[in-house]
Design an enzyme around this catalytic site. Structure first.
Site, PDB file in Angstrom:
ATOM      1  N   SER A  47       0.824  -1.204   0.000  1.00 55.92           N
ATOM      2  CA  SER A  47       0.000   0.000   0.000  1.00 55.92           C
ATOM      3  C   SER A  47       0.865   1.264   0.000  1.00 55.92           C
ATOM      4  O   SER A  47       1.675   1.456  -0.890  1.00 55.92           O
ATOM      5  CB  SER A  47      -0.954  -0.042   1.197  1.00 55.92           C
ATOM      6  OG  SER A  47      -2.001   0.889   1.071  1.00 55.92           O
ATOM      7  N   ASP A 200      -6.311  -4.311  -1.696  1.00 52.85           N
ATOM      8  CA  ASP A 200      -5.192  -3.909  -0.832  1.00 52.85           C
ATOM      9  C   ASP A 200      -4.437  -5.128  -0.292  1.00 52.85           C
ATOM     10  O   ASP A 200      -5.028  -6.095   0.193  1.00 52.85           O
ATOM     11  CB  ASP A 200      -5.736  -3.078   0.333  1.00 52.85           C
ATOM     12  CG  ASP A 200      -4.648  -2.320   1.060  1.00 52.85           C
ATOM     13  OD1 ASP A 200      -3.806  -2.971   1.711  1.00 52.85           O
ATOM     14  OD2 ASP A 200      -4.639  -1.076   0.995  1.00 52.85           O
TER      15      ASP A 200
END
Length: 351
Positions: A47, A200
């Site tokens: 991320s 994610d």
């Protein structure tokens, strides 16, 4: 003259995700590159950590440590400039407008917006798939330079269909890979790469450490965390409960890997493995800069705060913590761990 005789200390970095809190990691990287004794050879990241890593390597490939620092600064300045549109996409902004005069707003716009996503998804709220991060990532990072670099980069994402972690590396490192690693499913549409949807990476690896075990990555791993592990007391408001659930969820995979590392290192230390099995593993030295503890007082919604004063404040905190780590732990790199995995990350009773 004194520095000339020192050997460089090869280091692997493991960079956790955390939205705008990733500016803390920016500060850590900036300070580490100012230390002539450190040589960063491998990075595993997720991320915001992946964005930092790609920006870092992009600049490093062009102009060494100075280029890395400038690239990071340019990237975060661009994130801040695009902040208005990025902030407008966060779930609680819609709820905040709807509930500004509602007496039940004490439950917090963020928590109510989270509940709203059970029936409103990014496919409903964002039909044109707008993603301000895409412009920042594609505009500020040279991915050809990243792929050409000798610094190994491993980026984690979650395969939506299989529920397994996907590690992008080498020629797979593209802007889409970075965006996939940062794709929160309640905020953005899944990122499709060669027909496969990704979310994610923090759900399954924040960051994933195992890619460092099976390569020629340095055995010294510096972990930079952004989510606090411990938080005293029981959350009682809806917002507090959601915040704590977020922290636990995005730390779970990392703690699982650290538990496995601690177990294997214990077996290696006590010579409880056969020589053939020992040859499959390497002795690891674990180090940590625990940004999560420094950022404990920040609420979940601040991960969307891209105002320049906020970002530079986090950068300065990261620099300060890196400075402290260099002063107290750098001499242990190449020799031993500077952090007790059990005492710091796991239940001490497991040691």
């Amino acid at each position: 003259m004194a520095r000339r005789g020192k050997k460089s200390r090869p280091l692997s970095l493991a960079l956790q995700g955390g939205g705008a809190h990733g500016a803390f990691t920016w500060g850590v990287l900036e300070r580490l590159t100012e230390c002539e004794d450190i040589e960063i050879r491998s990075i595993t990241a997720t991320s915001a950590g992946a964005m930092n890593a790609a920006a870092f390597i992009s600049g490093y490939q062009k102009d060494g440590n100075e280029g890395a620092r400038q690239s990071l600064s340019n990237f975060w300045q661009d994130i801040s400039r695009r902040g208005a549109s990025l902030y407008a996409m966060k779930p609680n902004s819609l709820a905040g407008e709807m509930l500004s005069s509602n007496p039940f707003a004490a439950f917090s716009p963020h928590s109510i917006a989270t509940a709203m996503t059970s029936f409103l998804s990014p496919y409903d709220l964002n039909p044109f798939d707008l993603n301000p991060l895409r412009e920042a990532v594609t505009g500020m990072i040279d991915f050809e330079a990243v792929r050409a670099s000798d610094i190994q980069l491993f980026v984690a994402a979650t395969n939506v269909e299989t529920g397994k972690v996907k590690i992008f590396k080498g020629e797979e490192i593209t802007s889409d890979a970075i965006l996939a690693s940062a794709c929160l499913p309640n905020t953005f549409r899944a990122v499709e790469i060669e027909g496969t949807p990704y979310w994610d990476g923090g759900y399954l690896g924040n960051p994933s450490l195992f890619p460092l075990f099976y390569t020629n990555a340095p055995k010294d791993i510096l972990l930079v965390t952004l989510n606090p592990l411990e938080r005293k007391g029981t959350p009682r408001t809806a917002g507090e409960i959601q915040d704590r659930l977020n922290e636990i969820t995005f730390n779970a995979a990392l703690l699982g890997e650290l538990r496995a590392i601690a177990f294997v290192q214990k077996l290696l230390g006590k010579n409880l493995l056969t020589r053939a099995v020992q040859n499959q593993y390497k002795k690891l030295n674990i180090h940590a800069i625990r940004g999560g503890e420094a950022l404990r007082s920040l609420r979940l919604e601040t991960k969307y705060d891209t105002s320049w004063p906020f970002l530079t404040n986090l950068r300065d905190k990261g620099r300060a913590h890196a400075e402290e780590w260099i002063g107290s732990c750098l001499d242990q790199v190449g020799k031993q761990s500077s952090v007790d995995i059990h005492g710091t990350f796991l239940d001490g009773s497991e040691s």
